[in-house]
Design an enzyme around this catalytic site. Structure first.
Site: not given
Length: 357
Positions: A100-102, A133
């Site tokens: 996951g990431t934001t 990212k």
């Protein structure tokens, strides 16, 4: 012949030709080649398993079913106890590769602002606490990446190469819309596979600048030959509507491209497992008339809230600002400092309320 005698190659070739000419079954052929490799004194003699001995490819990691044997031999052939297994046993995945990431990006009057955390996660593990990212593509285009880190890095390099080739061939940069369409067409053949790429392209288009450069080249040519002035004036008049149309396309652009080939244009995007928490801050704070300082504060706050609630996001925050002059990067900031600052402000507010009571 001296080299063949030295390496014993002639003996190997003669044995292989004799084995091919003699009628025999598959098991006997494999056994003879294996036994000759065992008893030979040459270093170049070794056993090579044939493709017919395999039911499935052993390179498919974790895909071979355990009920199938690793090597199948014809029922007519005699059992060969000395024949080795040529494929490994099935190895299941240790745990599901969840990640996951934001990442977020939005458009305002000062350009396009992109922000993302720096934690690369793999199920319950933190693979890298300081990953990048947000990847710059060229001087006026950056992309936020979500998904598999290796896939995102690979397709970023491919897109950068294609945009650079387009610039060299045409003398101008491809627009953000064209770059998103190009990436979408390149990713569409991989729909349904394990490729996981979700990118948000943040760029600034300046078609009027390329038009002015082209007009400057025309004026230089007109100074050399004065007999083409009338033709150049007529062509300039016919190109004025097109120039006004391209000038209207200048400015910030924001596109979302997914690995299934989908392409969306908008003014606000947040991608990743922490995007629901980021949207709670962005929906109530993002406006067109924000200043650069206000937009940066909102982006930091959105990423901080997402990392506070989402276990797959965290560590630091990267912020990129794209304007007509190109992209600029803000110094990476550790989000735990924001947590301690907020905790201290809450403590001071609580003490002030106690004093008032």
């Amino acid at each position: 012949m001296a080299l063949q005698d030295l390496c014993n190659l002639q003996h190997i070739l003669l044995e292989s030709e004799a084995a091919e000419q003699s009628p025999g079954r598959f098991g006997e052929k494999a056994a003879s080649s294996y036994e000759s490799g065992l008893h030979s004194s040459s270093l170049l003699d070794f056993y090579i398993p044939v493709a017919e001995c395999l039911d499935e490819s052993p390179i498919e990691f974790g895909q071979i079913r355990p009920d199938q044997s690793s090597c199948s031999i014809s029922s007519e052939s005699s059992p060969l106890p000395s024949l080795p297994f040529v494929s490994s046993q099935p190895v299941p995945l240790p745990f599901p590769m969840a990640h996951g990431t934001t990442t977020l990006a939005f458009v305002f009057q000062g350009g396009v602002l992109a922000a993302a955390d720096t934690r690369s996660s793999c199920s319950g593990l933190v693979a890298c606490p300081a990953s990048q990212k947000i990847l710059p593509i060229h001087s006026h285009l950056v992309g936020t990446t979500s998904g598999t880190s290796a896939d995102c890095a690979l397709w970023k390099r491919i897109l950068s190469r294609e945009l650079r080739l387009y610039q060299l061939r045409n003398g101008r940069r491809l627009s953000t819309s064209g770059a998103a369409k190009l990436l979408s067409h390149m990713l569409h053949p991989f729909k349904g596979t394990e490729l996981c790429v979700a990118a948000t392209l943040c760029g600034w288009d300046d078609h009027s600048g390329s038009r002015r450069a082209a007009q400057g080249q025309k004026t230089d040519l007109e100074a050399v030959s004065s007999d083409k002035v009338s033709l150049s004036k007529s062509s300039f008049l016919t190109q004025q509507p097109c120039a006004r149309k391209e000038a209207s396309l200048s400015g910030p652009s924001l596109f979302y491209v997914c690995s299934d080939g989908s392409r969306l244009q908008g003014t606000l995007f947040s991608v990743g497992s922490g995007s629901p928490y980021a949207y709670s801050i962005l929906d109530q704070g993002v406006q067109w008339g924000l200043t650069v300082a206000e937009a940066t504060s909102i982006a930091r706050e959105a990423v901080y809230r997402a990392t506070y609630r989402d276990a797959y996001s965290g560590n630091c925050v990267d912020i990129y600002h794209v304007t007509s002059q190109g992209w600029t990067r803000r110094t990476r900031e550790d989000l735990k400092e924001e947590y301690y600052r907020e905790k201290e402000s809450r403590r001071q507010t609580h003490e002030a309320e106690k004093k008032m009571l």
